[in-house]
Structure formats: structure tokens, C-alpha cells
Write an enzyme that holds these catalytic residues in place. Structure first.
Site, PDB file in Angstrom:
ATOM      1  N   SER A  82       0.820  -1.215   0.000  1.00 45.06           N
ATOM      2  CA  SER A  82       0.000   0.000   0.000  1.00 45.06           C
ATOM      3  C   SER A  82       0.849   1.258   0.000  1.00 45.06           C
ATOM      4  O   SER A  82       0.317   2.363  -0.011  1.00 45.06           O
ATOM      5  CB  SER A  82      -0.910   0.008   1.228  1.00 45.06           C
ATOM      6  OG  SER A  82      -0.155   0.139   2.416  1.00 45.06           O
ATOM      7  N   THR A 207      -2.369   2.701   3.309  1.00 45.44           N
ATOM      8  CA  THR A 207      -1.587   3.933   3.473  1.00 45.44           C
ATOM      9  C   THR A 207      -0.883   3.853   4.798  1.00 45.44           C
ATOM     10  O   THR A 207      -1.341   3.150   5.693  1.00 45.44           O
ATOM     11  CB  THR A 207      -2.555   5.155   3.512  1.00 45.44           C
ATOM     12  OG1 THR A 207      -3.189   5.292   2.259  1.00 45.44           O
ATOM     13  CG2 THR A 207      -1.881   6.453   3.875  1.00 45.44           C
ATOM     14  N   THR A 225       1.526   6.925   0.620  1.00 41.68           N
ATOM     15  CA  THR A 225       0.679   5.855   0.062  1.00 41.68           C
ATOM     16  C   THR A 225       0.980   5.603  -1.410  1.00 41.68           C
ATOM     17  O   THR A 225       1.502   6.479  -2.104  1.00 41.68           O
ATOM     18  CB  THR A 225      -0.810   6.254   0.194  1.00 41.68           C
ATOM     19  OG1 THR A 225      -1.640   5.133  -0.122  1.00 41.68           O
ATOM     20  CG2 THR A 225      -1.183   7.386  -0.738  1.00 41.68           C
ATOM     21  N   ARG A 235      -4.793   9.897 -10.759  1.00 39.64           N
ATOM     22  CA  ARG A 235      -5.700  10.055  -9.605  1.00 39.64           C
ATOM     23  C   ARG A 235      -4.870  10.374  -8.347  1.00 39.64           C
ATOM     24  O   ARG A 235      -3.883   9.720  -8.057  1.00 39.64           O
ATOM     25  CB  ARG A 235      -6.493   8.773  -9.389  1.00 39.64           C
ATOM     26  CG  ARG A 235      -7.439   8.818  -8.171  1.00 39.64           C
ATOM     27  CD  ARG A 235      -6.808   8.194  -6.935  1.00 39.64           C
ATOM     28  NE  ARG A 235      -7.757   8.055  -5.829  1.00 39.64           N
ATOM     29  CZ  ARG A 235      -7.401   7.735  -4.587  1.00 39.64           C
ATOM     30  NH1 ARG A 235      -6.149   7.522  -4.287  1.00 39.64           N
ATOM     31  NH2 ARG A 235      -8.296   7.631  -3.642  1.00 39.64           N
ATOM     32  N   THR A 258      -6.551   7.557   6.811  1.00 43.90           N
ATOM     33  CA  THR A 258      -6.348   6.523   5.791  1.00 43.90           C
ATOM     34  C   THR A 258      -7.741   6.032   5.372  1.00 43.90           C
ATOM     35  O   THR A 258      -8.734   6.306   6.050  1.00 43.90           O
ATOM     36  CB  THR A 258      -5.518   5.329   6.314  1.00 43.90           C
ATOM     37  OG1 THR A 258      -6.201   4.726   7.415  1.00 43.90           O
ATOM     38  CG2 THR A 258      -4.135   5.759   6.779  1.00 43.90           C
ATOM     39  N   GLY A 259      -7.779   5.309   4.267  1.00 44.66           N
ATOM     40  CA  GLY A 259      -9.074   4.837   3.772  1.00 44.66           C
ATOM     41  C   GLY A 259      -9.478   5.607   2.526  1.00 44.66           C
ATOM     42  O   GLY A 259      -8.623   6.184   1.845  1.00 44.66           O
TER      43      GLY A 259
HETATM   44  N1  ASP Z   1      -6.273   7.270   1.503  1.00 43.10           N
HETATM   45  C1  ASP Z   1      -5.549   6.638   0.444  1.00 43.10           C
HETATM   46  C2  ASP Z   1      -6.019   7.156  -0.869  1.00 43.10           C
HETATM   47  O1  ASP Z   1      -7.216   7.314  -1.038  1.00 43.10           O
HETATM   48  C3  ASP Z   1      -5.666   5.169   0.406  1.00 43.10           C
HETATM   49  C4  ASP Z   1      -5.874   4.472   1.712  1.00 43.10           C
HETATM   50  O2  ASP Z   1      -5.574   4.970   2.765  1.00 43.10           O
HETATM   51  O3  ASP Z   1      -6.336   3.349   1.721  1.00 43.10           O
HETATM   52  O4  ASP Z   1      -5.213   7.325  -1.740  1.00 43.10           O
END
Ligand code: ASP
Length: 354
Positions: A82, A207, A225, A235, A258-259
């Protein structure tokens, strides 16, 4: 202003019960031993990062320099798919990395987005902070900057990540020219059994965030990340967006996320968390309020489950200047990492929904 009391919370009671139970568990922490410094918190994958950060903080390092050194260990790990080297690529099989850093005492930020070929975007973000009048460099410009200050380009796509991307690509469309796993021509010696339909390969998030405070109360934060797996090229998620993926106010605290980055960008997640702490919320309450705001503002049906709750996860992390900390996730089952100077450990995140 008390947003908790003033706003109607989604489908009122069903949704508010877990929120209130999380809030009461937050207030029960008041009886625990008081906050201590130095302290570092991180996402679940951050054990090596907080250990290194703490080691350096104890030796008197600057909080942000310590954090970036810690995050470098995770970026360098090919098995963390990740982040950094070995991160999952975009839809064209190219690894594009995002990172941001913020220095509390100087209130200066640095970030890079859609950076290719450099395995340590957090270090590049730190150089943007140190050496430029800018905050965010993207794509080719970020790569040119990284090379100019001495970073060496390399292939970041490990075999493990390439194979995961190929599996995703193969099952994308039954009518494209890639045969799905179960259609592929088997040239190996005949064997019995096997098969079944290929597993559905979802997009994945992942992340690392780390926030730390030193013994004097100075703060720093970094989020790094490879972003959403198989994303459209270019993106950019929340991680390199100051105020979304992380934010520091040296008078108040540090926060990160994160997320699902799209949700965190559209809520200014980390900035909101800091504002809630400035208004007197403890760190866990501040995180929960951000999640509640995201839940209230998620309107697309494809992003909601049948109870009207977001069907994606966001995890917020918050660290107050005095060393108090907390984290909350959209739903139960997530955990985060803390190092309070004695040991690194995982703690469960509070949750907005069951
Ligand atoms: N927040 C990160 C993103 O959207 C990915 C993640 O944390 O899972 O790029």
C-alpha cells in the site's frame, strides 16, 4: 458550536447508538493515566515506523525528521503493498505514489502526488518542505524535482504487485482479449480438481500515517501511500492533500487519515479533526465527529449500504499537543499503532458504526 447536538445524525437512533457508545468509551478513557510525551501514533501498518520515530525522538531528533525516517522503513518494505516500493500500481501497471509532511514548529508543509519511480515519496515531500517556496509538486514536476535533489529513479513494480495487477486486469471484462484465470489455456501436466470461479478482485486501499509529539510538545505528521489500487493514472487521493490526509497545528495537535481518499478530501478530514480538538474535543471524539460528518455527507447510493451508512472505510488518527491520542474508524474491527515511549502496541479504533 456543538455539531453533535445540533445535527440530525443519519437515520437517527439506529446510527447514533454505536456513535454514542463510542463517545462514552471515549469519555471513560478520562480515568486512564494522563497523556505522556514523547508519543507517536500511526496506522496499523506502522509498527516499524513508530519504533524508529520514538528511538530518534528520544535522541533529540526533530519530530518530523524522526517520522519520515520511520515511514521510510515501511516505504522500503516490498511486502507492504500500500506504500512505496512494492505498492499496487495504477490501471496501467505504473506505481504512482503520494505523500505529505507537515512541520509543527515552522507550520510548513510539503507534498508530492502521482510521483513515479522514486521509492520514498515522504523524503521527497520533506525536501519540498525544506527547499522550496511551494507545498505540492505533482507528476513529472515532482519527479524532476526529486532527481534534481538527488533521488535515484528505479522500477517500483515488484513481481508480487505486477501479478496482482495482472489478475485484476484479466478479470476486468469478460469480452476483452485477456483470458480470465479459469479460461486460460493450461499447458501444465493434467491435474485433478481445482478451479471454481476466479475470486473477485476489489480495489484496495492502504496507506501509512504517522503523527508524533516530542517532549517539548512540538509536533509533526506524514502520510504516504501508493493510493487506491488500479486507479486512473493521475488520480490523487487525500494523502498528499494538506488538511485532508494530514494536518498539524503546533498549538493544538496533529491528525491524519487513511481509507477512501475521496471522502477524506471532500471533508477536509485532518483539518476538521484539528478544529474539533481546538474546540475541546478529545482526540477520539474529534475523529468520530469527522467520520460522522463524512457519513452525513455521503449521498451517492452506490457508496451507502442498505442502512444508509457509508459502505467504505475511513480511519482518522489524532494526537493532541499534550500527548493525548485517539483513532476512529467508520466501522468496528480496525486498529492503530501507538508508541508511548515504553513500547509499540496496537489499540482498537473507536467506531462510528457496528
Ligand atoms: N487514503 C488513500 C487514498 O485514497 C488510500 C488508503 O488509505 O487506503 O489514496
Amino acid at each position: 458550536m456543538d455539531t453533535l447536538n445540533r445535527r440530525t445524525f443519519l437515520a437517527a437512533s439506529a446510527a447514533s447508538v454505536p456513535f454514542l457508545s463510542a463517545m462514552s468509551s471515549a469519555s471513560s478513557r478520562a480515568s486512564q493515566p494522563g497523556p505522556s510525551r514523547p508519543l507517536a501514533i500511526s496506522s496499523r501498518n506502522g509498527t516499524p515506523a513508530v519504533k524508529r520515530t520514538m528511538e530518534l525522538l528520544r535522541g533529540g531528533a526533530d519530530p518530523l525528521e524522526a517520522i519520515v525516517a520511520g515511514i521510510t522503513l515501511v516505504e522500503d518494505d516490498p511486502n507492504d503493498m500500500s506504500v512505496g516500493y512494492g505498492g499496487l500500481p495504477n490501471e496501467q501497471g505504473v506505481v504512482e505514489l503520494d505523500a505529505s509532511v507537515m512541520h509543527g514548529r515552522n507550520h510548513k508543509a510539503g507534498a508530492v502526488a502521482a510521483l513515479q519511480s522514486i521509492r520514498n515519496p515522504a523524503q521527497v515531500a520533506l525536501e519540498v518542505l525544506r527547499r522550496t517556496d511551494h507545498v505540492l509538486l505533482v507528476g513529472e514536476g515532482a519527479l524532476a524535482f526529486a532527481k534534481a535533489v538527488g533521488f535515484k529513479p528505479q522500477n517500483l513494480l515488484t513481481d508480487q504487485a505486477r501479478e496482482a495487477w495482472l489478475r485484476w486486469k484479466q478479470q476486468l471484462n469478460p469480452r476483452d482479449d485477456w483470458l480470465d484465470k479459469d479460461q486460460q489455456v493450461d499447458t501444465k501436466p493434467a491435474r485433478s480438481g481445482g478451479g471454481g470461479p476466479p475470486p473477485h478482485i476489489p480495489f484496495t486501499h492502504g496507506t501509512i500515517h504517522c503523527s508524533a509529539v516530542d517532549a517539548n510538545g512540538d509536533l509533526g505528521a506524514c502520510t504516504s501511500t501508493s493510493g487506491l489500487s488500479y486507479k486512473l493514472p493521475g488520480r490523487v487521493g487525500d494523502s498528499p492533500i494538506i488538511g485532508a490526509g494530514m494536518f498539524v497545528d503546533n498549538e493544538v495537535g496533529s491528525a491524519g487519515a487513511t481509507g477512501r481518499g475521496e471522502a477524506v478530501i471532500q471533508s477536509c478530514g485532518a483539518f476538521q479533526a484539528i478544529q474539533h480538538m481546538a474546540d475541546g474535543d478529545d482526540p477520539t471524539e474529534a475523529c468520530l465527529r469527522v467520520l460522522k460528518w463524512i457519513a452525513e455527507h455521503t449521498k451517492r447510493h452506490d457508496l451507502l449500504n442498505d442502512r444508509g451508512e457509508p459502505n467504505f472505510n475511513v480511519i482518522m488518527y489524532a494526537l493532541r499537543k499534550d500527548g493525548a491520542y485517539g483513532s476512529a474508524a467508520m466501522r468496528k474491527g480496525s486498529s492503530f499503532t501507538v508508541h508511548d515511549g515504553t513500547q509499540a502496541r496496537h489499540e482498537p479504533c473507536a467506531s462510528l458504526f457496528e
